[in-house]
Design an enzyme around this catalytic site. Structure first.
Site, PDB file in Angstrom:
ATOM      1  N   HIS A 183      -1.345 -12.010   6.441  1.00  0.00           N
ATOM      2  CA  HIS A 183      -0.051 -12.328   7.031  1.00  0.00           C
ATOM      3  C   HIS A 183       0.794 -13.225   6.126  1.00  0.00           C
ATOM      4  CE1 HIS A 183       3.134 -12.339   9.859  1.00  0.00           C
ATOM      5  NE2 HIS A 183       3.318 -13.568   9.432  1.00  0.00           N
ATOM      6  N   SER A 227      -4.618 -14.136 -11.323  1.00  0.00           N
ATOM      7  CA  SER A 227      -3.305 -14.167 -11.955  1.00  0.00           C
ATOM      8  C   SER A 227      -2.299 -14.880 -11.060  1.00  0.00           C
ATOM      9  CB  SER A 227      -2.844 -12.743 -12.253  1.00  0.00           C
ATOM     10  OG  SER A 227      -1.467 -12.699 -12.452  1.00  0.00           O
ATOM     11  N   SER A 228      -2.277 -14.558  -9.762  1.00  0.00           N
ATOM     12  CA  SER A 228      -1.242 -15.199  -8.951  1.00  0.00           C
ATOM     13  C   SER A 228      -1.544 -16.658  -8.718  1.00  0.00           C
ATOM     14  CB  SER A 228      -0.962 -14.499  -7.621  1.00  0.00           C
ATOM     15  OG  SER A 228      -1.875 -13.551  -7.316  1.00  0.00           O
ATOM     16  N   SER A 286      19.837 -16.507  -0.863  1.00  0.00           N
ATOM     17  CA  SER A 286      20.505 -17.797  -0.708  1.00  0.00           C
ATOM     18  C   SER A 286      21.290 -18.203  -1.942  1.00  0.00           C
ATOM     19  CB  SER A 286      19.484 -18.896  -0.382  1.00  0.00           C
ATOM     20  OG  SER A 286      18.802 -18.596   0.789  1.00  0.00           O
ATOM     21  N   TYR A 307       4.944 -13.112   3.763  1.00  0.00           N
ATOM     22  CA  TYR A 307       5.968 -14.110   3.424  1.00  0.00           C
ATOM     23  C   TYR A 307       6.028 -14.345   1.932  1.00  0.00           C
ATOM     24  CZ  TYR A 307       5.947 -14.726   8.369  1.00  0.00           C
ATOM     25  OH  TYR A 307       6.026 -14.488   9.709  1.00  0.00           O
ATOM     26  N   LYS A 332      17.755 -19.054   9.433  1.00  0.00           N
ATOM     27  CA  LYS A 332      18.174 -18.642   8.098  1.00  0.00           C
ATOM     28  C   LYS A 332      19.263 -17.584   8.170  1.00  0.00           C
ATOM     29  CE  LYS A 332      15.377 -18.663   4.745  1.00  0.00           C
ATOM     30  NZ  LYS A 332      14.413 -19.134   3.748  1.00  0.00           N
ATOM     31  N   TRP A 352      -4.925  -0.346   2.220  1.00  0.00           N
ATOM     32  CA  TRP A 352      -4.748  -1.612   1.492  1.00  0.00           C
ATOM     33  C   TRP A 352      -5.518  -2.737   2.162  1.00  0.00           C
ATOM     34  CZ3 TRP A 352      -2.176  -6.502   1.605  1.00  0.00           C
ATOM     35  CH2 TRP A 352      -1.582  -6.828   2.814  1.00  0.00           C
ATOM     36  N   GLU A 387       0.743 -13.325   3.138  1.00  0.00           N
ATOM     37  CA  GLU A 387       1.147 -12.456   2.033  1.00  0.00           C
ATOM     38  C   GLU A 387       2.513 -11.818   2.282  1.00  0.00           C
ATOM     39  OE1 GLU A 387       0.139 -11.953  -0.894  1.00  0.00           O
ATOM     40  OE2 GLU A 387       1.089 -10.058  -1.463  1.00  0.00           O
ATOM     41  N   HIS A 395      -2.617 -11.724  14.952  1.00  0.00           N
ATOM     42  CA  HIS A 395      -1.770 -10.723  15.622  1.00  0.00           C
ATOM     43  C   HIS A 395      -1.964  -9.344  14.992  1.00  0.00           C
ATOM     44  CE1 HIS A 395       1.933 -11.879  12.919  1.00  0.00           C
ATOM     45  NE2 HIS A 395       1.155 -11.022  12.307  1.00  0.00           N
ATOM     46  N   HIS A 396      -2.705  -9.303  13.885  1.00  0.00           N
ATOM     47  CA  HIS A 396      -3.091  -8.005  13.335  1.00  0.00           C
ATOM     48  C   HIS A 396      -4.389  -7.516  13.972  1.00  0.00           C
ATOM     49  CE1 HIS A 396      -0.124  -8.108  10.056  1.00  0.00           C
ATOM     50  NE2 HIS A 396      -0.279  -9.411  10.174  1.00  0.00           N
ATOM     51  N   HIS A 401      -0.511   3.595  -2.971  1.00  0.00           N
ATOM     52  CA  HIS A 401       0.901   3.254  -2.741  1.00  0.00           C
ATOM     53  C   HIS A 401       1.028   1.827  -2.206  1.00  0.00           C
ATOM     54  CE1 HIS A 401       4.924   3.256  -0.945  1.00  0.00           C
ATOM     55  NE2 HIS A 401       4.373   3.030   0.240  1.00  0.00           N
ATOM     56  N   ASP A 456      10.835 -24.915 -20.647  1.00  0.00           N
ATOM     57  CA  ASP A 456       9.821 -23.894 -20.410  1.00  0.00           C
ATOM     58  C   ASP A 456       9.071 -24.250 -19.138  1.00  0.00           C
ATOM     59  OD1 ASP A 456       7.873 -21.833 -20.684  1.00  0.00           O
ATOM     60  OD2 ASP A 456       8.099 -21.914 -22.844  1.00  0.00           O
ATOM     61  N   THR A 479      13.341 -18.100  11.224  1.00  0.00           N
ATOM     62  CA  THR A 479      13.938 -16.935  10.583  1.00  0.00           C
ATOM     63  C   THR A 479      15.359 -16.732  11.096  1.00  0.00           C
ATOM     64  OG1 THR A 479      11.719 -16.011  10.668  1.00  0.00           O
ATOM     65  CG2 THR A 479      13.462 -14.563   9.917  1.00  0.00           C
ATOM     66  N   ARG A 496      -1.045   6.690  12.191  1.00  0.00           N
ATOM     67  CA  ARG A 496      -0.834   6.525  10.759  1.00  0.00           C
ATOM     68  C   ARG A 496      -2.114   6.873  10.029  1.00  0.00           C
ATOM     69  NH1 ARG A 496      -0.983  -0.002   9.683  1.00  0.00           N
ATOM     70  NH2 ARG A 496      -0.786   0.677   7.518  1.00  0.00           N
TER      71      ARG A 496
HETATM   72  C1  HEM Z   1      10.769   5.234  -0.579  1.00  0.00           C
HETATM   73  C2  HEM Z   1      10.235   4.216   0.012  1.00  0.00           C
HETATM   74  C3  HEM Z   1       8.939   4.297   0.755  1.00  0.00           C
HETATM   75  C4  HEM Z   1       8.395   5.345   1.445  1.00  0.00           C
HETATM   76  C5  HEM Z   1       8.976   6.742   1.681  1.00  0.00           C
HETATM   77  C6  HEM Z   1       7.118   4.896   1.949  1.00  0.00           C
HETATM   78  C7  HEM Z   1       6.273   5.677   2.690  1.00  0.00           C
HETATM   79  C8  HEM Z   1       5.063   5.267   3.220  1.00  0.00           C
HETATM   80  C9  HEM Z   1       4.249   6.006   4.134  1.00  0.00           C
HETATM   81  C10 HEM Z   1       4.574   7.394   4.657  1.00  0.00           C
HETATM   82  C11 HEM Z   1       3.171   5.254   4.427  1.00  0.00           C
HETATM   83  C12 HEM Z   1       2.113   5.534   5.473  1.00  0.00           C
HETATM   84  C13 HEM Z   1       0.890   6.166   5.056  1.00  0.00           C
HETATM   85  C14 HEM Z   1       0.030   6.386   6.269  1.00  0.00           C
HETATM   86  O1  HEM Z   1      -0.144   5.443   7.089  1.00  0.00           O
HETATM   87  O2  HEM Z   1      -0.506   7.492   6.401  1.00  0.00           O
HETATM   88  C15 HEM Z   1       3.286   4.036   3.685  1.00  0.00           C
HETATM   89  C16 HEM Z   1       2.360   3.016   3.707  1.00  0.00           C
HETATM   90  C17 HEM Z   1       2.552   1.785   3.129  1.00  0.00           C
HETATM   91  N1  HEM Z   1       3.666   1.369   2.411  1.00  0.00           N
HETATM   92 FE1  HEM Z   1       5.287   2.487   1.969  1.00  0.00          FE
HETATM   93  N2  HEM Z   1       6.920   3.610   1.541  1.00  0.00           N
HETATM   94  C18 HEM Z   1       8.005   3.204   0.822  1.00  0.00           C
HETATM   95  C19 HEM Z   1       8.218   1.968   0.257  1.00  0.00           C
HETATM   96  C20 HEM Z   1       7.352   0.890   0.377  1.00  0.00           C
HETATM   97  C21 HEM Z   1       7.594  -0.431  -0.119  1.00  0.00           C
HETATM   98  C22 HEM Z   1       8.856  -0.891  -0.858  1.00  0.00           C
HETATM   99  C23 HEM Z   1       6.502  -1.180   0.188  1.00  0.00           C
HETATM  100  C24 HEM Z   1       6.189  -2.646  -0.087  1.00  0.00           C
HETATM  101  C25 HEM Z   1       6.964  -3.524  -0.556  1.00  0.00           C
HETATM  102  C26 HEM Z   1       5.561  -0.328   0.863  1.00  0.00           C
HETATM  103  C27 HEM Z   1       4.332  -0.735   1.329  1.00  0.00           C
HETATM  104  C28 HEM Z   1       3.456   0.064   2.029  1.00  0.00           C
HETATM  105  C29 HEM Z   1       2.170  -0.372   2.520  1.00  0.00           C
HETATM  106  C30 HEM Z   1       1.549  -1.756   2.346  1.00  0.00           C
HETATM  107  C31 HEM Z   1       1.597   0.707   3.196  1.00  0.00           C
HETATM  108  C32 HEM Z   1       0.255   0.718   3.905  1.00  0.00           C
HETATM  109  C33 HEM Z   1      -0.727   1.466   3.104  1.00  0.00           C
HETATM  110  C34 HEM Z   1      -2.028   1.547   3.823  1.00  0.00           C
HETATM  111  O3  HEM Z   1      -2.028   1.827   5.037  1.00  0.00           O
HETATM  112  O4  HEM Z   1      -3.044   1.324   3.170  1.00  0.00           O
HETATM  113  N3  HEM Z   1       6.112   0.920   0.965  1.00  0.00           N
HETATM  114  N4  HEM Z   1       4.458   4.049   2.950  1.00  0.00           N
HETATM  115 CU    CU Z   2       1.342 -10.564  10.405  1.00  0.00          CU
END
Ligand code: HEM
Ligand code: CU
Length: 823
Positions: A259, A175-176, A274, A263, A337, A145, A261, A308-309, A81, A110, A334, A456
């Site tokens: 971090h 790619s990026s 904007s 931004y 803005k 992640w 990332e 800070h992480h 996820h 282009d 921030t 978590r």
């Molecule tokens: C419906 C919307 C979302 C729900 C319900 C949701 C739910 C969750 C939950 C429950 C976790 C925690 C898992 C854990 O720590 O056990 C998680 C982790 C995470 N989510 Fe979401 N999320 C949503 C949307 C998003 C979006 C839009 C992003 C990024 C733009 C995102 C990025 C992440 C990231 C980076 C993690 C950390 C994964 C990790 O610990 O490896 N999520 N999410």
């Molecule tokens: Cu950070």
């Protein structure tokens, strides 16, 4: 008086060319609009997947002691996820918009490098295939992640999921970086006459800043995962504490990327905000300059806060204090803005479109996310809540309103430009409210359970800790967002055919993308208004009250008509090339080979090299801009001189070198950190390095640099024969350097798996050697070209770019030589 932009419509033959070519032309297209669409469609597909994964998690966590997902599966689901959302959804979605919009916003035809643009997209596809095939062929990655070492080392994660993930990250990074390079070069080189950097639309400017963030952040991650790969496959011990390595090196490298990332995911969405805010406030943006400077500052500070992480790691007090301090500081730009957006809306005549709803939703929720960020930057507080749901709530509170709401505002705003049809506003507002309340319900309770101590990344929890009701509400909220996503998907699909026709400029907006048809014709513009301000279309529509007056004073309508430059239309046939997709699929095969057998790697690598050589022989697409005739504002001269300093090839190399500097700095950081933490160097039983032969090799490399430079000067003076011979000399000298290094490798008394000593030595010199090899191959190609009968002699451009690169490789060697041999 008001001028109707639609009056200046080119006859709408654009749509027809745009469709031409059948579906295979989508595989070979180099048109920035089509590539933009490909990016957007693919990443929206992954958006559905990532949301589905999130809902699986929320289902599992809804009640205590649930067994809907096994612990193993849960780990894979949260990792996939997070990884998907970041690398396969938000980044490429933003790339898609950057691709589609930037050339339109700056009045170009282009991107600067159309074929490389296609390559970026197809490498992204290859990356996605790599990651998701781990679901099929192996266990998916399950280490989160940020995949902390030592959990990712073979001892703790013997399965191949991590290797898939590593290779995926390398491809995604490639790619990026290519994409960012392209964006930066496009904005530097291709802005229409009159569009100084300060007049450039804010979405474009934000992407300009963002591209430097990407160039500076991604290499650090590439180094981190490359070292992990070596640890897993070649027995090095960068991260293995028991063998002298240090897992903290991973954390520093990862968060130096991680971090910024955040931004990278958010700033371009800010750019969208904007653009949307002033148009729907019917007022120019407030404090444009401040906004741009604030964006730059956020980007810059983003690189000074990574640890800070790592407050819970036990770093020195002064270092934590420094990182906390810089983190607090980021709140200032921030805040500026947010203030600017509010001031733009203040006393504006707000038009409550779905886009503006998302802007308002964004501001109200993002402030909460920002403030909880400040709480987390407070070290003792962070110690209490680290690795709890408080953190999960915080970063979703930043990412959902910050990037997702911003992107939604952008999608509702630009969908008509891309498709020619408006999205349904009623469905849009329904979606907004589902997102808004769904968000509050999902994530606000998570702050509370976090403070109550819920960790978590744990697949289930026990009842009786007052967590029950919060988790249940959060899960219900998650499904409310899910419903919003369905409404959104339905709207996108149905409006494609049924949406109201948009016309060129449905929002009465002010930037150049609205000066052409929707969708724009293949060549983007046939006419371009003169640009004297940041709102050229406003000036065109309101000559009685322009933002800036043309040098000749106020213009009459007839004069304005004259000022609308007629652009020479490009040939009707779009430029197609099958090489980018072939290169990307070749890279995918290399990756598959790395997971299967070495023979495949060799064959695929040869194929990729061949395709790249063919690339250099393929006639390049026509230059992407023709300046408007008759429009030649004097202040533009300075701009032109600036951008003509470097041809686009050399500019691309310089931008690439910028990211390479970070690459080698990260590598050298790992070396220094690990070496300093050893008791003895070289460790007992291992020999010291012999300097003599390497010093000779160093002389060869430096002479090669001098020769290459002399060759370039010869070419600039049209001495073709001399160029040919001196370049050959440079190649021979460089090859001698490589041979000596090869000899040293063969005769070394230790190997890559001999602890930190062997690992760092072979890695550092090996990565450098690979760069030397790449430079040599490029020189060889240029040299071979000098014999091509009847063909064009190699251009100065190509020679200059590679020569600069070669100098860079020399300098890196001097640093490595000093550190590894002399120190
Ligand atoms: C419906 C919307 C979302 C729900 C319900 C949701 C739910 C969750 C939950 C429950 C976790 C925690 C898992 C854990 O720590 O056990 C998680 C982790 C995470 N989510 Fe979401 N999320 C949503 C949307 C998003 C979006 C839009 C992003 C990024 C733009 C995102 C990025 C992440 C990231 C980076 C993690 C950390 C994964 C990790 O610990 O490896 N999520 N999410
Ligand atoms: Cu950070």
């Amino acid at each position: 008086m008001s001028v109707d932009v639609n009056r200046h419509d080119p006859p709408s033959r654009g749509a027809a060319t745009y469709q031409a070519g059948g579906w295979t032309s989508w595989l070979t297209t180099t048109d920035h609009k089509r590539i933009g669409v490909l990016y957007i469609v693919t990443s929206l597909g992954f958006f559905l997947v990532a949301i589905a994964l999130a809902l699986l998690m929320r289902t599992q966590l809804a009640v205590a002691n649930n067994d809907f997902l096994s612990p193993q599966t849960y780990n894979q689901v949260f990792t996939m996820h997070g990884t998907t959302m970041i690398f396969l959804v938000v980044m490429p979605l933003l790339s898609g918009f950057a691709n589609y919009l930037i050339p339109l916003q700056i009045g170009a035809r282009d991107m600067a490098y159309p074929r490389m643009n296609a390559l970026s997209y197809w490498v992204y596809v290859a990356a996605a295939l790599t990651l998701y095939s781990s679901f099929i062929f192996s266990t998916a990655v399950d280490t989160g992640w940020f995949s902390y070492a030592p959990l990712t080392l073979p001892a703790y994660s013997p399965h191949e999921g991590i290797d898939f993930w590593i290779l995926f990250i390398i491809l995604a990074g490639m790619s990026s970086i290519l994409g960012a390079l392209n964006v930066a070069a496009t904005i530097i080189k291709l802005r229409a006459p009159g569009m100084g950097l300060w007049r450039t639309p804010l979405f474009t400017i934000t992407n300009f800043i963002n591209s430097f963030l990407i160039l500076a952040a991604m290499p650090s991650l590439t180094v981190a995962v490359s070292l992990l790969y070596l640890d897993r496959q070649f027995g090095t011990s960068f991260y293995a504490a028991d063998l002298g390595g240090d897992p903290l090196v991973w954390q520093h490298l990862f968060w130096f990327f991680g971090h910024p990332e955040v931004y990278i995911l958010i700033l371009p969405a800010f750019g969208m905000i904007s653009e949307v805010t002033p148009v729907f406030s019917r007022k120019p943006i407030f404090g444009r300059t401040a906004l741009i400077i604030a964006t730059g500052l956020i980007g810059f500070y983003g690189f000074t806060v990574w640890a800070h992480h790592m407050f819970a790691v036990g770093l020195p007090f002064w270092f934590n204090a420094l990182m906390a301090g810089t983190s607090f500081t980021i709140a200032v730009p921030t805040g500026i803005k947010i203030f600017n957006w509010l001031a733009t809306m203040w006393r504006g005549s707000l038009v409550f479109t779905t886009s503006l709803h998302f802007v308002l939703g964004f501001i109200s929720l993002f402030v909460v996310g920002g403030l909880t960020g400040v709480t987390l930057a407070t070290v003792p507080f962070d110690w209490q809540v680290t690795d709890t749901y408080y953190v999960v709530a915080h970063f979703h509170n930043v990412l959902l309103p910050g990037s997702l709401f911003g992107i939604m505002a952008g999608i509702f705003y630009w969908y008509p430009k891309v498709t020619g049809r408006l999205l349904n506003e009623r469905l849009g507002k329904t979606q907004f409210w589902l997102f808004y309340f769904g968000f509050i319900a999902t994530f606000f309770p998570l702050y509370i359970v976090g403070l109550l101590g819920m960790p978590r990344r744990v697949y289930t929890w026990d009842s009786g800790q007052s967590w029950d009701i919060y988790n249940l509400i959060s899960s219900i909220g998650g499904f409310v967002i899910g419903l919003g996503v369905l409404v959104f998907a339905y709207n996108i699909v149905v409006s494609l055919r049924k949406g109201a026709r948009a016309g060129n400029d449905p929002w009465d907006a002010w930037t150049l993308e609205w000066a052409t048809t929707s969708p724009p014709p293949h060549e983007n513009f046939q006419m371009l208004p003169a640009i004297y301000s940041a709102r050229p279309l406003w000036d065109l529509k309101h000559p009685e009250n322009p933002d800036a007056v043309a040098p000749e004073g106020v213009l009459s309508a007839a004069q304005i008509d004259n000022r609308i430059a007629q652009l020479e239309a490009e040939p009707e046939r779009p430029y197609l090339s099958s090489i980018p997709i072939l290169v990307a699929m070749g890279l995918l095969t290399v990756v598959a080979g790395m997971l299967l057998t070495t023979e495949i790697v060799v064959i695929a690598a040869v194929f990729v090299l061949g395709a790249l050589v063919a690339w250099t022989f393929q006639p390049a697409p026509a230059p992407a801009i023709s300046p408007p005739v008759g429009v030649d504002p004097p202040e533009f001269d300075r701009e032109v001189r600036l951008r003509e300093r470097f041809d686009s090839g050399t500019l691309g190399v310089l931008l690439f070198v910028f990211s390479e500097v970070i690459f080698f700095t990260s590598l050298i950081y790992a070396y220094v950190d690990l070496r300093m933490s050893q008791m003895t160097w070289p460790p007992e039983g291992l020999p010291d390095l012999e300097i003599g032969l390497t010093a000779v090799a160093t002389l060869f490399l430096i002479s090669s640099g001098v020769a290459a430079h002399y060759a370039l000067i010869s070419l600039e003076h049209q001495h073709k024969q001399r160029f040919r011979w001196v370049l050959a000399l440079a190649i021979v000298l460089g090859a001698t350097f490589l041979s000596i290094q090869g000899y040293e490798y063969l005769t070394a008394d230790f190997g890559i798996s001999d602890g930190v000593y062997g690992g760092t030595f072979f890695t550092l010199t090996g990565f450098h050697g690979a760069h030397v090899t790449a430079g040599l191959l490029a020189f060889l190609l240029i040299w071979a070209r000098t014999f091509k009968k009847g063909g064009r002699f190699p251009t100065e451009h190509a020679a200059r770019g590679v020569t600069y690169y070669w100098h860079f490789v020399d300098v890196v060697w001097l640093v490595i030589f000093t550190l590894v041999y002399l120190w």
